[in-house]
Design an enzyme around this catalytic site. Structure first.
Site, mmCIF file in Angstrom:
data_model
loop_
_atom_site.group_PDB
_atom_site.id
_atom_site.type_symbol
_atom_site.label_atom_id
_atom_site.label_comp_id
_atom_site.label_asym_id
_atom_site.label_seq_id
_atom_site.Cartn_x
_atom_site.Cartn_y
_atom_site.Cartn_z
ATOM 1 N N HIS A 198 -4.203 2.393 1.651
ATOM 2 C CA HIS A 198 -4.109 3.977 1.905
ATOM 3 C C HIS A 198 -5.093 4.393 2.771
ATOM 4 C CE1 HIS A 198 -1.782 4.841 -2.091
ATOM 5 N NE2 HIS A 198 -0.929 4.382 -1.220
ATOM 6 N N HIS A 209 11.231 1.746 -3.350
ATOM 7 C CA HIS A 209 10.144 2.708 -2.972
ATOM 8 C C HIS A 209 9.846 2.700 -1.353
ATOM 9 C CE1 HIS A 209 6.431 5.021 -2.891
ATOM 10 N NE2 HIS A 209 5.618 3.799 -3.181
ATOM 11 N N GLU A 242 7.447 3.548 0.560
ATOM 12 C CA GLU A 242 6.181 3.419 1.176
ATOM 13 C C GLU A 242 6.151 2.185 1.805
ATOM 14 O OE1 GLU A 242 2.887 4.045 -1.238
ATOM 15 O OE2 GLU A 242 1.480 4.585 0.267
ATOM 16 N N ASP A 262 3.998 -0.109 2.531
ATOM 17 C CA ASP A 262 3.902 -1.606 2.000
ATOM 18 C C ASP A 262 5.176 -2.353 1.297
ATOM 19 O OD1 ASP A 262 3.424 0.626 0.131
ATOM 20 O OD2 ASP A 262 2.273 -0.672 -1.313
ATOM 21 N N HIS A 279 5.152 6.699 -8.101
ATOM 22 C CA HIS A 279 4.268 7.667 -7.828
ATOM 23 C C HIS A 279 4.477 8.678 -6.525
ATOM 24 C CE1 HIS A 279 1.690 5.907 -4.225
ATOM 25 N NE2 HIS A 279 2.718 5.111 -4.541
ATOM 26 N N ASP A 335 5.604 -0.119 -7.934
ATOM 27 C CA ASP A 335 4.260 0.190 -7.904
ATOM 28 C C ASP A 335 3.581 0.060 -9.519
ATOM 29 O OD1 ASP A 335 3.329 0.123 -5.271
ATOM 30 O OD2 ASP A 335 4.038 2.357 -5.105
ATOM 31 N N TYR A 343 -6.124 0.680 -10.630
ATOM 32 C CA TYR A 343 -4.801 1.141 -10.244
ATOM 33 C C TYR A 343 -4.391 2.463 -10.809
ATOM 34 C CZ TYR A 343 -0.477 0.342 -7.974
ATOM 35 O OH TYR A 343 0.638 0.349 -6.903
ATOM 36 N N HIS A 403 3.031 -5.506 -6.751
ATOM 37 C CA HIS A 403 1.643 -5.667 -6.389
ATOM 38 C C HIS A 403 1.087 -6.434 -7.484
ATOM 39 C CE1 HIS A 403 1.441 -2.916 -2.852
ATOM 40 N NE2 HIS A 403 1.521 -1.973 -3.699
#
Ligand code: FEO
Length: 396
Positions: A23, A79, A81, A83, A145, A164, A192, A225
């Site tokens: 991030h 998701h 995002e 990554d 999230h 996540d 996390y 992850h």
């Protein structure tokens, strides 16, 4: 590299041993991370998530060794995002018409990131996608999230692909929770949660209860992850429930910064006072100017009380303390008591200012705080020890 998880699921992700910041520089990743992607083969074939963009070419090249890309019937984007979606442009150049299953917010976000009119299929909680003998059941996980976040569950194999949630930034040579150092795993999992998920704790609790209400058997949780939970996977669900419910341990954490060691000496004296009254309480000290921000946040999350110290400078506080308090404010920790301390030379506003900021963080002030003029003398140090004793009692 690919790893067969069972007869139908293959891990096709990427371990990122070098990653040290995530991030931007917002999250320290001392132990690297991984971007977990999964290929699910039945009569139809689904690919669940991809990897971070820098590894896109490597990901697609490895995937080609595993399967003819044209045999992939569905892509699941749990998701948006980067990554997890970062290899989509590279992949979609090869199989441009393959449908991408995601939430409505997921489609919006993926369009926002990549400006491509891919074949999005919007799904919501309860929708199912048949792969032949098995199905993927979709479960929206809004704000866990991001607004687009989603889980999916593979029937028959009883695997939850949680994206996540339940993950950790943790690169290891292993893939499963029973293979790794348990203390390292716990530390990365709680870090996390503390640094990413605490603002959404009420939603975590609600989502877990919703999932339990579905009565789905659980053989494995495949995160996006770090390691996957195959040995008693419910343990991380139960742990999340604890973390989501005003979590605290018997710990008091002192965070401070110091100019000429006066505020540091106050911190150490206060800590010794706490220990005199409450020897069983874990007491941890961090000079925030010299500590990893995310590690400090993790310790704050675990604490029942925090003490924050800064000398007065320019009628205010040191920027390192202002910065970490801003971070703590945004994370919305609950069920924490707090107090302030600090040295001063003349005007001495720091303790009052820290107290106000702690209140804005939603913490209950145990005391008006303690100040010491210049570098504390023996009397001042003795007062700090007494203050520590009072704090130990008030934090009970
Ligand atoms: Fe691992 Fe929200 O991305």
């Amino acid at each position: 590299m690919s790893i067969q998880l069972n007869a139908s699921v293959t891990w096709v992700g990427k371990k990122d041993w070098e990653l040290r910041e995530f991030h931007g520089v917002e999250y320290s990743t001392h132990r690297g991370s991984s971007y977990n992607s999964y290929l699910v083969r039945d009569e139809k074939v689904a690919l669940i998530d991809t990897v971070w963009q820098p590894f896109a070419k490597e990901f697609v090249a490895n995937l080609k060794k595993e399967i003819d890309l044209n045999e992939i019937d569905y892509i699941i984007a749990n998701h948006s995002e980067i990554d997890h979606s970062g290899a989509l442009p590279e992949l979609m150049r090869e199989i441009p018409n393959t449908p991408i299953y995601c939430t409505r917010n997921g489609a919006r976000a993926l369009k926002g990131h990549y400006h491509q009119n891919w074949n999005f299929v919007e799904v919501k909680t309860g929708d199912r996608l048949s792969l032949g003998k098995k199905e993927l059941l979709f479960i929206e996980a809004r704000m866990l999230h991001w607004p687009d976040s989603m889980f999916c569950y593979l029937t028959e194999d009883n695997i939850l692909f949680s994206n996540d949630a339940f993950g950790q930034h943790y690169a290891t040579e292993f893939l499963f929770n029973d293979e790794v150092d348990q203390a390292e795993l716990y530390q990365e999992a709680v870090k996390y949660y503390a640094n990413i998920l605490t603002p959404f704790s009420s939603l975590v609790e609600k989502k877990i209860n919703e999932f339990i209400g579905l009565n789905l058997p659980l053989s494995m949780i495949c995160t996006s992850h770090g390691i996957l939970w195959r040995d008693n996977p419910v343990q991380i669900v139960e742990q999340y429930m604890k973390w989501a419910q005003d979590y605290q341990e018997d710990q008091i954490t002192l965070i401070y910064d110091t100019m000429w060691n006066g505020t540091r000496r106050m911190a150490e004296a206060i800590a010794s006072g706490i220990k005199m009254v409450s020897p069983e309480t874990a007491v941890k000290l961090f000079n925030v100017g010299r500590s990893d921000k995310n590690d400090v946040i993790t310790e704050v999350f675990k604490s029942k009380a925090i003490l924050v110290g800064s000398p007065t400078i320019n009628r205010g506080i040191l920027t390192s303390i202002a910065a970490i308090l801003e971070e703590i404010r945004g994370l919305e920790f609950r069920n924490k008591k707090a107090a302030a301390f600090g040295c001063y030379g003349w005007s001495g506003e720091s303790v009052k200012m820290i107290g106000r900021l702690l209140t804005e963080c939603g913490m209950e002030l145990m005391d008006d705080g303690i100040r010491a003029l210049w570098n504390p003398d023996e009397d001042s140090i003795a007062q700090c020890v007494e203050f520590g004793k009072q704090i130990a009692a008030a934090a009970r």
